[in-house]
Motif scaffolding. Structure first.
Motif, PDB file in Angstrom:
ATOM      1  N   MET A 119      41.098 -24.509  10.441  1.00  0.00           N
ATOM      2  CA  MET A 119      41.491 -23.193  10.113  1.00  0.00           C
ATOM      3  C   MET A 119      40.738 -22.243   9.188  1.00  0.00           C
ATOM      4  SD  MET A 119      45.189 -21.784   9.551  1.00  0.00           S
ATOM      5  CE  MET A 119      46.240 -22.046  10.995  1.00  0.00           C
ATOM      6  N   ASN A 120      40.181 -21.074   9.475  1.00  0.00           N
ATOM      7  CA  ASN A 120      39.664 -20.330   8.714  1.00  0.00           C
ATOM      8  C   ASN A 120      40.752 -19.543   7.728  1.00  0.00           C
ATOM      9  OD1 ASN A 120      37.620 -18.927   7.097  1.00  0.00           O
ATOM     10  ND2 ASN A 120      37.365 -17.094   8.911  1.00  0.00           N
ATOM     11  N   VAL A 121      40.814 -19.927   6.562  1.00  0.00           N
ATOM     12  CA  VAL A 121      41.768 -19.465   5.691  1.00  0.00           C
ATOM     13  C   VAL A 121      41.116 -18.817   4.264  1.00  0.00           C
ATOM     14  CG1 VAL A 121      43.643 -21.173   6.627  1.00  0.00           C
ATOM     15  CG2 VAL A 121      42.214 -21.667   4.610  1.00  0.00           C
ATOM     16  N   ILE A 122      39.934 -19.017   4.244  1.00  0.00           N
ATOM     17  CA  ILE A 122      39.232 -18.531   2.857  1.00  0.00           C
ATOM     18  C   ILE A 122      38.162 -17.757   3.047  1.00  0.00           C
ATOM     19  CG2 ILE A 122      38.183 -19.322   0.779  1.00  0.00           C
ATOM     20  CD1 ILE A 122      39.573 -22.115   1.110  1.00  0.00           C
ATOM     21  N   VAL A 123      37.914 -16.839   2.262  1.00  0.00           N
ATOM     22  CA  VAL A 123      36.781 -16.027   2.367  1.00  0.00           C
ATOM     23  C   VAL A 123      36.059 -15.707   0.997  1.00  0.00           C
ATOM     24  CG1 VAL A 123      38.147 -13.772   1.893  1.00  0.00           C
ATOM     25  CG2 VAL A 123      35.856 -13.686   3.428  1.00  0.00           C
ATOM     26  N   ASP A 124      34.778 -15.658   1.199  1.00  0.00           N
ATOM     27  CA  ASP A 124      34.189 -15.499  -0.189  1.00  0.00           C
ATOM     28  C   ASP A 124      33.947 -13.917  -0.478  1.00  0.00           C
ATOM     29  OD1 ASP A 124      31.678 -14.551   1.148  1.00  0.00           O
ATOM     30  OD2 ASP A 124      30.915 -16.698   1.447  1.00  0.00           O
ATOM     31  N   LYS A 125      33.539 -13.876  -1.815  1.00  0.00           N
ATOM     32  CA  LYS A 125      33.382 -12.450  -2.302  1.00  0.00           C
ATOM     33  C   LYS A 125      32.105 -11.534  -1.593  1.00  0.00           C
ATOM     34  CE  LYS A 125      30.612 -14.059  -6.615  1.00  0.00           C
ATOM     35  NZ  LYS A 125      30.721 -15.646  -6.279  1.00  0.00           N
ATOM     36  N   GLU A 126      31.141 -12.309  -1.375  1.00  0.00           N
ATOM     37  CA  GLU A 126      30.084 -11.678  -0.630  1.00  0.00           C
ATOM     38  C   GLU A 126      30.528 -11.195   0.668  1.00  0.00           C
ATOM     39  OE1 GLU A 126      28.546 -14.855  -3.637  1.00  0.00           O
ATOM     40  OE2 GLU A 126      29.836 -14.790  -1.716  1.00  0.00           O
ATOM     41  N   TRP A 127      31.218 -11.704   1.549  1.00  0.00           N
ATOM     42  CA  TRP A 127      31.798 -11.272   2.731  1.00  0.00           C
ATOM     43  C   TRP A 127      32.722  -9.899   2.374  1.00  0.00           C
ATOM     44  CZ3 TRP A 127      36.413  -9.858   4.817  1.00  0.00           C
ATOM     45  CH2 TRP A 127      36.546  -9.596   6.203  1.00  0.00           C
ATOM     46  N   LEU A 128      33.521 -10.139   1.502  1.00  0.00           N
ATOM     47  CA  LEU A 128      34.564  -9.053   0.873  1.00  0.00           C
ATOM     48  C   LEU A 128      33.840  -7.689   0.937  1.00  0.00           C
ATOM     49  CD1 LEU A 128      37.322  -7.954   0.759  1.00  0.00           C
ATOM     50  CD2 LEU A 128      37.306  -8.931  -1.659  1.00  0.00           C
ATOM     51  N   LEU A 129      32.865  -7.799  -0.290  1.00  0.00           N
ATOM     52  CA  LEU A 129      32.023  -6.876  -0.666  1.00  0.00           C
ATOM     53  C   LEU A 129      31.474  -6.005   0.559  1.00  0.00           C
ATOM     54  CD1 LEU A 129      30.846  -5.329  -3.094  1.00  0.00           C
ATOM     55  CD2 LEU A 129      28.899  -6.831  -3.093  1.00  0.00           C
ATOM     56  N   ASN A 172      32.322  -6.014   3.449  1.00  0.00           N
ATOM     57  CA  ASN A 172      33.179  -5.317   4.303  1.00  0.00           C
ATOM     58  C   ASN A 172      34.473  -4.601   3.842  1.00  0.00           C
ATOM     59  OD1 ASN A 172      32.654  -6.578   7.360  1.00  0.00           O
ATOM     60  ND2 ASN A 172      32.322  -8.325   5.829  1.00  0.00           N
ATOM     61  N   LEU A 173      34.311  -4.327   2.524  1.00  0.00           N
ATOM     62  CA  LEU A 173      35.547  -3.938   1.637  1.00  0.00           C
ATOM     63  C   LEU A 173      35.931  -2.535   2.109  1.00  0.00           C
ATOM     64  CD1 LEU A 173      37.104  -4.255  -0.854  1.00  0.00           C
ATOM     65  CD2 LEU A 173      35.332  -3.295  -2.176  1.00  0.00           C
ATOM     66  N   HIS A 174      34.907  -1.571   2.814  1.00  0.00           N
ATOM     67  CA  HIS A 174      35.436  -0.302   3.036  1.00  0.00           C
ATOM     68  C   HIS A 174      35.814   0.024   4.486  1.00  0.00           C
ATOM     69  CE1 HIS A 174      34.492   1.085  -0.982  1.00  0.00           C
ATOM     70  NE2 HIS A 174      33.482   0.396  -0.781  1.00  0.00           N
ATOM     71  N   GLN A 175      35.914  -1.189   5.318  1.00  0.00           N
ATOM     72  CA  GLN A 175      36.274  -1.201   6.680  1.00  0.00           C
ATOM     73  C   GLN A 175      37.739  -0.997   6.883  1.00  0.00           C
ATOM     74  OE1 GLN A 175      34.237  -1.838   9.404  1.00  0.00           O
ATOM     75  NE2 GLN A 175      32.479  -2.075   8.221  1.00  0.00           N
ATOM     76  N   LYS A 176      37.875   0.348   7.825  1.00  0.00           N
ATOM     77  CA  LYS A 176      39.281   0.743   7.799  1.00  0.00           C
ATOM     78  C   LYS A 176      40.455  -0.134   7.917  1.00  0.00           C
ATOM     79  CE  LYS A 176      38.922   2.320  12.587  1.00  0.00           C
ATOM     80  NZ  LYS A 176      39.221   3.598  13.459  1.00  0.00           N
TER      81      LYS A 176
END
Length: 275
Positions: free
Chosen positions: A1-11, A13-17
């Protein structure tokens, strides 16, 4: 199960609505510190959810130190935070892991699938020299339609039915540090020891400086447990057991429940035994 995300992905996608970031900063030693840390700096667009004000209900005779809040009230807060079924939610804390995992579990309990925990938390985010802000976002209210997932919640009766039963096929995991599990010391609750039949797997052993260890390491933490066996995790009050729940799910264990009331609820019933 995918439950964790890294900071690179969040940076990226940060401004996706459809992305909503939730800061779960909290301190068990100082209940005001979490909000203070959020006010000082947080990930852009993040809103704050407080463990005691938002993620817990009123403490009573039973239910433990951090019982579930009234579901309708929690849903109302999610709606004011602009969260609905189509929102991808990223939860983080200061890097401890437990508070973000508690929020993650609560959304899973409401049937929300698109929720992840930021690996490394805010500490890891800052170490990457990523953007921070003091701005509190104004968000458009949504409608959140829950679909309660009873399969991940364990009640006191569920635990009582298997506690101390040598023939039980249910694995009971105490997530607290070993000294509390053994009853050598108990700094918080009125009684010391553990629920009969429970094995000890301290929650913090699944993390390294706020980052979750690999799936392979997580599997090694729980040797001899079939991924298809029923597992119930608990801690002192249903907070630090959440990272163990998350780690188990990430490692492919299929049937995991959280005893949300945990040891503080268990000892509130005089008839319940302690080992």
């Amino acid at each position: 199960m995918n439950v964790i995300v890294d900071k690179e992905w969040l940076l990226k996608n940060l401004h996706q609505k459809n992305i909503r970031v939730v800061d779960c900063s909290f301190s068990l030693a100082n209940s005001e510190k979490g909000r203070q840390e959020y006010d000082k700096s947080h990930i852009p667009g993040a809103i704050h959810f407080d463990l005691e004000k938002d993620l817990s209900g009123e403490v009573s005779e039973h239910g433990g130190r951090h019982p579930l809040p009234k579901i309708n009230e929690f849903i109302n807060k999610l709606e004011h935070a602009g969260i609905d079924e189509n929102t991808t939610v990223i939860a983080y804390d200061q890097g401890e892991g437990a508070f973000a995992a508690r929020f993650w579990w609560m959304l899973k309990y409401l049937g929300h699938e698109k929720v992840l925990v930021l690996d490394g938390g805010f500490r890891g985010w800052k170490e990457g020299d990523y953007p921070v802000t003091t701005e509190v976002p104004v968000l458009k209210q949504t409608t959140f339609n829950p679909n309660i997932n009873h399969e991940i919640f364990a009640s006191m009766d569920d635990v009582s039915a298997v506690a101390g039963d040598p023939d039980s096929q249910v694995i009971l995991i105490d997530s607290r540090e070993e000294r509390r599990y053994l009853g050598v010391e108990e700094p918080i609750d009125k009684k010391a020891g553990h629920i009969p039949g429970a094995i000890n797997k301290p929650w913090f052993e699944g993390l390294n400086k706020g980052f979750y260890k690999s799936v392979e390491v997580q599997k090694e933490r729980f040797p001899g447990i079939d991924p298809k066996e029923q597992i119930i995790v608990y801690c002192g009050s249903g907070v630090t057991a959440a990272p163990n729940f998350l780690a188990l799910k990430a490692a492919g264990f299929e049937k995991v429940k959280l005893y949300l009331g945990s040891f503080s609820d268990w000892i509130s019933y005089q008839e319940n035994k302690i080992h």
